[in-house]
Design an enzyme around this catalytic site. Structure first.
Site, PDB file in Angstrom:
ATOM      1  N   GLY A  38       0.865  -1.104  -0.048  1.00  0.00           N
ATOM      2  CA  GLY A  38       0.074  -0.014  -0.043  1.00  0.00           C
ATOM      3  C   GLY A  38       0.821   1.232   0.114  1.00  0.00           C
ATOM      4  O   GLY A  38       2.024   1.270  -0.306  1.00  0.00           O
ATOM      5  N   HIS A  44       4.585   1.648  -8.165  1.00  0.00           N
ATOM      6  CA  HIS A  44       3.579   0.464  -8.104  1.00  0.00           C
ATOM      7  C   HIS A  44       2.803   0.625  -9.257  1.00  0.00           C
ATOM      8  O   HIS A  44       2.469  -0.563 -10.096  1.00  0.00           O
ATOM      9  CB  HIS A  44       2.430   0.618  -6.899  1.00  0.00           C
ATOM     10  CG  HIS A  44       3.502   0.557  -5.461  1.00  0.00           C
ATOM     11  ND1 HIS A  44       3.595   1.627  -4.853  1.00  0.00           N
ATOM     12  CD2 HIS A  44       4.026  -0.425  -4.909  1.00  0.00           C
ATOM     13  CE1 HIS A  44       4.201   1.353  -3.486  1.00  0.00           C
ATOM     14  NE2 HIS A  44       4.564  -0.192  -3.771  1.00  0.00           N
ATOM     15  N   ASP A 157      13.984  -3.022  -4.690  1.00  0.00           N
ATOM     16  CA  ASP A 157      14.111  -4.077  -3.730  1.00  0.00           C
ATOM     17  C   ASP A 157      14.914  -5.172  -4.373  1.00  0.00           C
ATOM     18  O   ASP A 157      14.338  -6.468  -4.538  1.00  0.00           O
ATOM     19  CB  ASP A 157      12.705  -4.407  -2.813  1.00  0.00           C
ATOM     20  CG  ASP A 157      12.248  -3.216  -2.435  1.00  0.00           C
ATOM     21  OD1 ASP A 157      12.565  -2.704  -1.116  1.00  0.00           O
ATOM     22  OD2 ASP A 157      11.267  -2.829  -2.751  1.00  0.00           O
ATOM     23  N   LEU A 191      11.521   6.097  -6.076  1.00  0.00           N
ATOM     24  CA  LEU A 191      10.360   5.945  -5.479  1.00  0.00           C
ATOM     25  C   LEU A 191       9.978   5.082  -4.369  1.00  0.00           C
ATOM     26  O   LEU A 191      10.321   3.807  -4.544  1.00  0.00           O
ATOM     27  CB  LEU A 191       9.049   6.066  -6.384  1.00  0.00           C
ATOM     28  CG  LEU A 191       8.808   6.863  -7.528  1.00  0.00           C
ATOM     29  CD1 LEU A 191       7.878   6.591  -8.516  1.00  0.00           C
ATOM     30  CD2 LEU A 191       8.559   8.226  -6.648  1.00  0.00           C
TER      31      LEU A 191
END
Length: 287
Positions: A38, A44, A157, A191
């Site tokens: 979220g 995303h 990541d 981001l």
């Protein structure tokens, strides 16, 4: 915060496992899964849009997974913006948004221990004990619930992406893992949902992280590994708002730290920087 099940045009928002499975039972074609925690942003969105382009059905999970936080305070302060997340996902073209509570993902305590080998013992694995085991727990659970053909993860990541690829290989999931490029702000800052926790001074300073990585990458192999590492740490730490937790040069495949250049070896630099209490991570490929 539970968002009650509803439809937004063709996008369905659900909270429970049986609702996801029922919704998927009414569909045909390839399923793409985008797992998120979220507080969604354009990074995303790029994952969802990639899944939309490659799959017939796009499922996005929005779940802050408690088992991957080794610091309860970090879990508590993790940003949550469910209403904004729904709007972004609607615009990006998601079909099903799964927004469960903890009891929906873990109806019983999850005591599984995953063995990811050496790639889980370095960098974030060393800095955050138990973190990647929690990632294994939640991602494997989502894979079992959704049964996707493809799953999409960002390269910011990078170590997590390597862990998930190993999860799929070692534990028999027939899923294609798609790594997607890092999306950045116009000033270079990668981001991250955590960026919204930065104060004004920290946000002004944060782009120095990527700028420094780019400078280091420009050195290529003209400097030793030690010299590159020292340059990155000293340059970032010269800003009083930033503090390098670690910078590591590692083999891109094994994530094993390297101490000298080797011919034809693919190398990435991995950095974690603290801006106050906020941890910012980034990485860059070295030619």
């Amino acid at each position: 915060m539970r968002i009650e099940s509803r439809c937004n045009n063709r996008m369905k928002v659900v909270n429970h496992v049986e609702q996801v499975r029922h919704a998927l039972s009414l569909t045909n074609g390839t399923i793409g899964l985008v797992p998120t925690m979220g507080a969604l942003h354009s990074g995303h969105r790029s994952l969802v849009e990639r899944a939309r382009a490659e799959c017939d059905i796009v499922v996005v999970s929005v779940f802050v997974n408690p088992t991957q936080f080794n610091d309860p305070k970090d879990l508590e302060k993790y940003p949550r913006t469910p209403e904004k997340d729904i709007e972004l996902l609607k615009e990006a073209g998601a079909d099903i948004v799964f927004m469960p509570e903890v009891e929906d993902i873990y109806p019983e305590e999850d005591n599984r221990i995953f063995d990811f080998g050496s790639i889980a013992e370095v960098m974030e694995g060393a800095a955050r004990p138990g973190h990647f085991n929690g990632v294994g727990q939640v991602v494997s659970r989502l894979f079992e619930i959704v049964s996707p053909h493809k799953a999409y993860f960002g390269e910011k990541d990078y170590q997590q992406l390597a862990i998930i690829r190993k999860l799929v290989t070692d534990y028999g999931f027939d899923i294609e893992i798609v790594g997607c490029p890092i999306i950045r702000e116009s000033d270079g800052l990668a981001l991250s949902s955590r960026n919204m926790l930065l104060n004004e001074k920290q946000r002004i300073a944060a782009p120095k992280i990527y700028a420094t990585l780019c400078q280091a990458a420009e050195f290529g192999r003209s400097k030793s590994i030690d010299e590159v590492c020292q340059f990155v740490v000293d340059t970032i730490n010269s800003d009083p708002e930033l503090d390098v937790e670690y910078f590591t040069m590692a083999d891109s495949s094994t994530l094993k730290e390297i101490v000298q250049w080797e011919k034809d070896q693919q190398v990435r630099g991995f950095v974690v920087v603290r801006a106050g209490s906020v941890r910012l991570i980034d990485n860059i490929e070295f030619d």
